[in-house]
Motif scaffolding. Sequence first.
Motif, PDB file in Angstrom:
ATOM      1  N   SER A   2       2.367  -3.793 -24.425  1.00 35.21           N
ATOM      2  CA  SER A   2       1.755  -3.611 -25.738  1.00 35.21           C
ATOM      3  C   SER A   2       1.356  -2.165 -25.958  1.00 35.21           C
ATOM      4  N   THR A   3       1.258  -1.774 -27.266  1.00 37.53           N
ATOM      5  CA  THR A   3       0.855  -0.404 -27.620  1.00 37.53           C
ATOM      6  C   THR A   3      -0.535  -0.114 -27.091  1.00 37.53           C
ATOM      7  N   GLU A   4      -1.403  -1.132 -27.155  1.00 37.72           N
ATOM      8  CA  GLU A   4      -2.777  -0.967 -26.689  1.00 37.72           C
ATOM      9  C   GLU A   4      -2.801  -0.563 -25.214  1.00 37.72           C
ATOM     10  N   THR A   5      -1.949  -1.216 -24.406  1.00 38.56           N
ATOM     11  CA  THR A   5      -1.901  -0.903 -22.974  1.00 38.56           C
ATOM     12  C   THR A   5      -1.399   0.518 -22.754  1.00 38.56           C
ATOM     13  N   GLU A   7      -1.609   3.086 -24.703  1.00 37.92           N
ATOM     14  CA  GLU A   7      -2.585   4.098 -25.120  1.00 37.92           C
ATOM     15  C   GLU A   7      -3.669   4.337 -24.079  1.00 37.92           C
ATOM     16  N   ASN A   8      -3.819   3.407 -23.134  1.00 38.53           N
ATOM     17  CA  ASN A   8      -4.831   3.560 -22.095  1.00 38.53           C
ATOM     18  C   ASN A   8      -4.421   4.561 -21.026  1.00 38.53           C
ATOM     19  N   PHE A   9      -3.190   5.070 -21.082  1.00 38.19           N
ATOM     20  CA  PHE A   9      -2.698   5.972 -20.045  1.00 38.19           C
ATOM     21  C   PHE A   9      -2.520   7.382 -20.599  1.00 38.19           C
ATOM     22  N   HIS A  13       1.473  10.789 -17.994  1.00 37.10           N
ATOM     23  CA  HIS A  13       1.771   9.735 -17.020  1.00 37.10           C
ATOM     24  C   HIS A  13       3.277   9.697 -16.760  1.00 37.10           C
ATOM     25  N   GLU A  66      -0.957  10.639 -12.803  1.00 42.17           N
ATOM     26  CA  GLU A  66      -0.685   9.222 -12.532  1.00 42.17           C
ATOM     27  C   GLU A  66       0.808   8.932 -12.625  1.00 42.17           C
ATOM     28  N   PRO A 185       4.928   6.011 -20.149  1.00 48.19           N
ATOM     29  CA  PRO A 185       3.893   5.026 -19.790  1.00 48.19           C
ATOM     30  C   PRO A 185       4.430   4.060 -18.735  1.00 48.19           C
ATOM     31  N   LYS A 190      -0.376  -2.449 -13.849  1.00 53.27           N
ATOM     32  CA  LYS A 190      -0.657  -1.646 -12.657  1.00 53.27           C
ATOM     33  C   LYS A 190      -0.993  -2.476 -11.416  1.00 53.27           C
TER      34      LYS A 190
END
Length: 306
Positions: A2-5, A7-9, A13, A66, A185, A190
């Motif tokens: 998902s886009t939300e996931t 954006e967390n990185f 990366h 990362e 990404p 993870k």
Amino acid sequence: MSTETVENFPADHKAGFVSIVGKPNVGKSTLMNQLVGERLSIITAKAQTTRHRIMGILNGTHNGQEFQLVYSDTPGIIKPQYKLHESMMSFVRGSIEDADVVLFVTDIFEQHDENDVIARLQKSDVPVLLLINKIDQATQQQVEEKMTYWQENFNAQEIMPISALNGFNIDRVFEGIISRLPQHPPYFPKDELTDKPERFFASEIIREKIFLNYKKEVPYSSEVVIIGFKEKEDIIVIQSEILVERATQRAILLGEGGKMIKKTGIMAREELERFFGKKVFLEQFVKVEPDWRQKERMLKRLGYDE
């Protein structure tokens, strides 16, 4: 993903697919297990033990950046004799097409009969690191001669002598991969270690014990299907069906008074308990499925389609 996931990185990366290819029995599975730090692939002295494309996922941080590496251990490249082999080779082709980096594994004993592998890699524009494995079994002169041969005959970005068994030069291989990895990404969550389900590893562990305990054609004519996998609080109950092509192979697999299948089952159960970290109750059934290696519908059912 998902886009939300995503954006967390962080934007820098790194992530990519690293395919391990080569002839049978050059040490590809041992190398992948070293790189991932987990025992995901079958390792025996017999050739053609890896039949599927097995992914091992490594997450971490390198020089403050990362990364996620998705390693593919592929079947050894062979000339197909069965539909099964054709399917195995489709896994290899797919892994080269998907790769961001290819590790072409040869070894100190190879007799330079790898033209089919080389032809496939030379058509690809993916960076290739050529790894000469098993140098722990060679003299310095043999290593130098092999290095010279490959420098003259293959256009690799880097050629490295390694010992996958002893972990020699594995750090250098890792550096070679990470420096060529694109910014991207992560492809998988993870906390995932592999793309394969628990049932897959259960069947691979049982199949490995068949390779260790039986000779000649029996291991190559066998396939393990997990027909039941129930995880309870204190135990995992696994039911497996071992397919063979002929009644004579079934008799060999069972052994006199069922002694051989019992021995194989005990070895498999002990390994399964180590792998899953839990008590295991294992049931094994042996079934004759004539010419299963040639039947497309059967191969599809067994997961040999990509």
